[in-house]
Design an enzyme around this catalytic site. Sequence first.
Site, PDB file in Angstrom:
ATOM      1  N   HIS A 122       0.863  -1.188   0.000  1.00 36.38           N
ATOM      2  CA  HIS A 122       0.000   0.000   0.000  1.00 36.38           C
ATOM      3  C   HIS A 122       0.893   1.229   0.000  1.00 36.38           C
ATOM      4  CE1 HIS A 122      -2.729  -2.834   2.215  1.00 36.38           C
ATOM      5  NE2 HIS A 122      -3.629  -2.249   1.468  1.00 36.38           N
ATOM      6  N   ASP A 135       1.729   1.922   3.595  1.00 34.49           N
ATOM      7  CA  ASP A 135       2.554   0.942   4.334  1.00 34.49           C
ATOM      8  C   ASP A 135       3.990   1.444   4.434  1.00 34.49           C
ATOM      9  OD1 ASP A 135       0.505  -0.926   4.485  1.00 34.49           O
ATOM     10  OD2 ASP A 135       1.196  -2.096   2.767  1.00 34.49           O
ATOM     11  N   ASP A 165      -7.247 -14.797   7.203  1.00 39.46           N
ATOM     12  CA  ASP A 165      -6.033 -14.686   6.371  1.00 39.46           C
ATOM     13  C   ASP A 165      -4.933 -15.681   6.761  1.00 39.46           C
ATOM     14  OD1 ASP A 165      -6.952 -12.631   4.689  1.00 39.46           O
ATOM     15  OD2 ASP A 165      -6.217 -11.046   6.009  1.00 39.46           O
TER      16      ASP A 165
HETATM   17  C1  GLT Z   1      -6.283  -5.694   3.746  1.00 40.68           C
HETATM   18  C2  GLT Z   1      -7.301  -6.563   3.119  1.00 40.68           C
HETATM   19  C3  GLT Z   1      -6.673  -7.381   2.052  1.00 40.68           C
HETATM   20  C4  GLT Z   1      -6.341  -6.532   0.868  1.00 40.68           C
HETATM   21  C5  GLT Z   1      -5.269  -5.573   1.152  1.00 40.68           C
HETATM   22  C6  GLT Z   1      -5.084  -4.687  -0.043  1.00 40.68           C
HETATM   23  S1  GLT Z   1      -5.520  -4.671   2.586  1.00 40.68           S
HETATM   24  O1  GLT Z   1      -5.303  -6.464   4.387  1.00 40.68           O
HETATM   25  O2  GLT Z   1      -7.889  -7.399   4.114  1.00 40.68           O
HETATM   26  O3  GLT Z   1      -7.461  -8.436   1.656  1.00 40.68           O
HETATM   27  O4  GLT Z   1      -5.880  -7.365  -0.156  1.00 40.68           O
HETATM   28  O5  GLT Z   1      -5.675  -3.452   0.121  1.00 40.68           O
HETATM   29 MN    MN Z   2      -8.437 -11.358   3.644  1.00 38.58          MN
END
Ligand code: GLT
Ligand code: MN
Length: 411
Positions: A78, A81, A288
Amino acid sequence: MAATPKPAEQRAITDRLMDLSGGSYTPEQRRKYYISGPQWAGAYEGQALFHAPTREPIGFEEVIRHLGELGIRCWSTHDSDVIDTDDLLTDRQWETVARINAALEKNGVQCSMVTCETFFHPVFAASAAAEAPEVRDYAARRLENTVDIGHELGASFAVYWPGTLGYMVQGAIDETQTLRWFADGLNAACRRDLQVAAEKGRPALKHCLEAKPFEPQAQIILPTSDAMLAFISSGLLEHPEMVGLNPEYLHELMWGGATRAVIARALLCKKLFHFDINDGYPLKHDVDLGIGVVNPLDWLNVLVLLRSHGYEGPFNLDFKPPRTTSNYGVWKVSFPTAVDRFITLWNIAGEVMEDPVMQEATAALAAGGGGSGNVDDIVRANRELLTLHELVAHRLFQLLVGQHRGRVFGS
Ligand code: GLT
Ligand code: MN
Ligand code: MN
């Protein structure tokens, strides 16, 4: 009683068990794949609404150095970032961009993608397409500026995750108007891109929309990749041909979708530009996790589809190393194992495509049972063939765990 291991000895345990685990690739092998490591993943400190950080901050120089050492050939970021929001849109940002370029060159890493943060800063509390014209004007300048930075860093892709494009409570905004304003921002970015690309003699960036069904807003106006596809063809974009998708594997599971089917729809529309790879659970929040630790079989199927359709875009490791992992562990365990699981699954997908059982089963299904026009005849003629659906699922499991090579577990 055994002494409790000190942190240095604990690292030695991690090192030894990683060696024992095997299954890893060399940096040279990893470099063959179009994989990118996001700045925000490497530098993630483990914080969240209910979580204090568990790791020390690290900067882009360190992230890029680690990526280079591991053989992850690309880096993504970003704008905010790596550059303080106060420095963005000022001459000070170019000093940082120069330092980034030096770090990339030194470590043999390329910047593949830039993304504009339009969700974290308080100015975007009501989104980048807020009612206040000064917010939208500022957002457009940030988007254009991200395009400038992208060209300066040699990127090929720009991603937009419009995190706050939605609301907690309904009624204050007219969604159709919000979408028009959102399109204005993208139009500004594409216009700037065409201008800068022409000036620099570079190809224009590929602009990729990323959807997430919830978080950080309760309700999201463009919650899925399919909604993004509809938006791209809504007529609101001046250059719809420049805009495609960056689906994220987990974001589609979050609404209960089949990511493979989402990807198929994007492929049909020729809009699969970029892909965020990670893992997690259906109908839950955005955890994630690293690719393949939850849904390896589903991932295998996704990669078979991508390989069979010749997808050549980037795979962006958009995962968050768990907050139980140390700074040392992020580079010793999180990143190398995520990359190596991806490469392993990619190669298993190649085996799936060449597997004689899979080939014969899918060919037999496609040939059909040859029933006549009578409906009962058609059903009867295909009845035995359709058992192959289940056989194929079993075969995919065997390919995943290596049983197709004759490996048997237990007796
Ligand atoms: C954030 C989001 C991600 C995106 C990123 C890009 S930012 O972490 O949850 O899925 O890909 O803006
Ligand atoms: Mn995600
Ligand atoms: Mn993502």
